[in-house]
Design a protein around this motif. Structure first.
Motif, mmCIF file in Angstrom:
data_model
loop_
_atom_site.group_PDB
_atom_site.id
_atom_site.type_symbol
_atom_site.label_atom_id
_atom_site.label_comp_id
_atom_site.label_asym_id
_atom_site.label_seq_id
_atom_site.Cartn_x
_atom_site.Cartn_y
_atom_site.Cartn_z
ATOM 1 N N SER A 40 -12.774 2.608 -10.853
ATOM 2 C CA SER A 40 -10.761 2.346 -10.476
ATOM 3 C C SER A 40 -10.883 1.291 -9.070
ATOM 4 O O SER A 40 -11.085 1.033 -8.124
ATOM 5 C CB SER A 40 -9.990 2.735 -10.721
ATOM 6 N N SER A 41 -11.675 -0.364 -10.099
ATOM 7 C CA SER A 41 -12.040 -1.095 -8.722
ATOM 8 C C SER A 41 -11.729 -2.495 -9.865
ATOM 9 O O SER A 41 -11.873 -2.685 -11.226
ATOM 10 C CB SER A 41 -12.986 -0.911 -8.050
ATOM 11 N N SER A 42 -12.209 -3.494 -9.200
ATOM 12 C CA SER A 42 -12.164 -4.630 -9.850
ATOM 13 C C SER A 42 -13.591 -4.340 -10.178
ATOM 14 O O SER A 42 -13.588 -5.713 -11.588
ATOM 15 C CB SER A 42 -12.434 -6.104 -8.909
ATOM 16 N N ARG A 43 -14.558 -3.941 -10.443
ATOM 17 C CA ARG A 43 -15.988 -3.491 -11.037
ATOM 18 C C ARG A 43 -15.473 -3.704 -12.762
ATOM 19 O O ARG A 43 -16.594 -3.681 -13.691
ATOM 20 C CB ARG A 43 -16.910 -3.098 -10.269
ATOM 21 N N GLY A 44 -14.414 -2.610 -12.720
ATOM 22 C CA GLY A 44 -14.204 -2.196 -14.015
ATOM 23 C C GLY A 44 -13.329 -0.987 -14.462
ATOM 24 O O GLY A 44 -13.278 0.183 -12.911
ATOM 25 N N ASN A 45 -12.548 -0.596 -15.068
ATOM 26 C CA ASN A 45 -12.187 0.783 -15.282
ATOM 27 C C ASN A 45 -12.103 1.347 -16.022
ATOM 28 O O ASN A 45 -12.795 0.974 -17.365
ATOM 29 C CB ASN A 45 -10.397 0.348 -15.221
ATOM 30 N N GLY A 46 -12.793 2.650 -16.050
ATOM 31 C CA GLY A 46 -12.722 3.756 -17.329
ATOM 32 C C GLY A 46 -11.864 5.755 -16.692
ATOM 33 O O GLY A 46 -11.920 5.754 -15.863
ATOM 34 N N TYR A 47 -11.458 5.647 -18.023
ATOM 35 C CA TYR A 47 -11.876 7.049 -17.850
ATOM 36 C C TYR A 47 -11.967 8.334 -19.546
ATOM 37 O O TYR A 47 -11.804 7.213 -20.259
ATOM 38 C CB TYR A 47 -9.267 6.835 -17.924
ATOM 39 N N LEU A 48 -12.156 9.205 -18.584
ATOM 40 C CA LEU A 48 -12.329 10.153 -19.724
ATOM 41 C C LEU A 48 -11.447 11.178 -19.680
ATOM 42 O O LEU A 48 -11.949 11.755 -18.900
ATOM 43 C CB LEU A 48 -13.858 10.063 -19.179
ATOM 44 N N LEU A 49 -11.189 11.054 -20.942
ATOM 45 C CA LEU A 49 -9.513 12.409 -21.225
ATOM 46 C C LEU A 49 -11.158 13.380 -21.977
ATOM 47 O O LEU A 49 -11.821 13.167 -22.789
ATOM 48 C CB LEU A 49 -8.823 12.283 -22.390
ATOM 49 N N GLU A 50 -11.183 14.848 -21.725
ATOM 50 C CA GLU A 50 -11.143 15.669 -22.121
ATOM 51 C C GLU A 50 -11.003 17.079 -22.356
ATOM 52 O O GLU A 50 -9.458 17.372 -21.660
ATOM 53 C CB GLU A 50 -12.390 16.995 -21.268
ATOM 54 N N ALA A 51 -11.144 17.433 -24.175
ATOM 55 C CA ALA A 51 -9.744 18.759 -24.517
ATOM 56 C C ALA A 51 -10.670 19.543 -24.075
ATOM 57 O O ALA A 51 -11.447 19.692 -23.840
ATOM 58 C CB ALA A 51 -9.365 18.364 -25.611
ATOM 59 N N GLU A 52 -9.304 21.103 -24.050
ATOM 60 C CA GLU A 52 -10.264 22.580 -23.550
ATOM 61 C C GLU A 52 -11.086 22.060 -24.825
ATOM 62 O O GLU A 52 -12.322 23.329 -24.575
ATOM 63 C CB GLU A 52 -8.848 23.195 -24.658
ATOM 64 N N ASN A 53 -11.056 21.922 -25.522
ATOM 65 C CA ASN A 53 -12.355 22.480 -26.764
ATOM 66 C C ASN A 53 -13.153 21.434 -26.820
ATOM 67 O O ASN A 53 -13.923 22.138 -28.390
ATOM 68 C CB ASN A 53 -11.560 22.124 -28.733
ATOM 69 N N GLY A 54 -13.446 20.723 -26.023
ATOM 70 C CA GLY A 54 -14.214 19.634 -25.638
ATOM 71 C C GLY A 54 -14.276 18.237 -26.062
ATOM 72 O O GLY A 54 -15.136 17.432 -26.007
ATOM 73 N N ASP A 55 -13.017 18.087 -26.979
ATOM 74 C CA ASP A 55 -13.473 16.642 -27.516
ATOM 75 C C ASP A 55 -12.618 15.503 -26.067
ATOM 76 O O ASP A 55 -12.164 16.050 -25.165
ATOM 77 C CB ASP A 55 -12.049 16.702 -28.672
ATOM 78 N N GLN A 56 -13.447 14.194 -26.841
ATOM 79 C CA GLN A 56 -12.668 13.900 -25.852
ATOM 80 C C GLN A 56 -12.138 12.237 -26.246
ATOM 81 O O GLN A 56 -13.264 11.992 -27.440
ATOM 82 C CB GLN A 56 -15.066 13.438 -25.283
ATOM 83 N N LEU A 57 -12.132 11.555 -25.235
ATOM 84 C CA LEU A 57 -10.848 9.620 -25.891
ATOM 85 C C LEU A 57 -11.701 9.416 -24.305
ATOM 86 O O LEU A 57 -11.336 9.390 -22.905
ATOM 87 C CB LEU A 57 -9.776 10.596 -25.661
ATOM 88 N N LEU A 58 -12.170 8.009 -24.827
ATOM 89 C CA LEU A 58 -12.834 7.162 -23.802
ATOM 90 C C LEU A 58 -12.005 6.516 -23.824
ATOM 91 O O LEU A 58 -11.717 5.498 -25.133
ATOM 92 C CB LEU A 58 -13.867 6.809 -24.090
ATOM 93 N N ILE A 59 -11.219 5.892 -22.858
ATOM 94 C CA ILE A 59 -10.492 4.780 -22.296
ATOM 95 C C ILE A 59 -11.640 3.621 -21.109
ATOM 96 O O ILE A 59 -11.602 3.776 -20.571
ATOM 97 C CB ILE A 59 -8.925 4.924 -21.648
ATOM 98 N N GLU A 60 -11.776 2.086 -21.726
ATOM 99 C CA GLU A 60 -12.619 1.614 -21.253
ATOM 100 C C GLU A 60 -12.205 -0.092 -20.730
ATOM 101 O O GLU A 60 -11.471 -0.362 -22.250
ATOM 102 C CB GLU A 60 -14.113 1.126 -21.626
ATOM 103 N N ALA A 61 -12.072 -0.364 -20.110
ATOM 104 C CA ALA A 61 -11.744 -1.420 -19.528
ATOM 105 C C ALA A 61 -12.686 -2.444 -18.184
ATOM 106 O O ALA A 61 -12.071 -2.486 -17.098
ATOM 107 C CB ALA A 61 -10.373 -1.348 -19.091
#
Length: 57
Positions: free
Chosen positions: A8-29
């Motif tokens: 979360s900076s000028s170098r880049g932003n990125g977030y990883l959401l992980e559900a209880e069952n281990g499924d993941q969603l990557l949001i990258e910028a």
């Protein structure tokens, strides 16, 4: 659901959401994908979606 902030900076932003069952969603910028593996424990086999906009040099 667990949210991991990979960057979360000028170098880049990125977030990883992980559900209880281990499924993941990557949001990258602007973060490198290796940062998601190192910081967020990204597992491509568990990724159910990836929103990738760009990568900073």
């Amino acid at each position: 659901m667990k949210l991991t902030i990979v960057g979360s900076s000028s170098r880049g932003n990125g977030y990883l959401l992980e559900a209880e069952n281990g499924d993941q969603l990557l949001i990258e910028a602007g973060c490198h994908l290796r940062e998601f593996k190192e910081i967020g424990n990204l597992k491509r086999s568990r990724a159910r979606g990836m929103l990738i906009s760009h990568e900073h040099g």
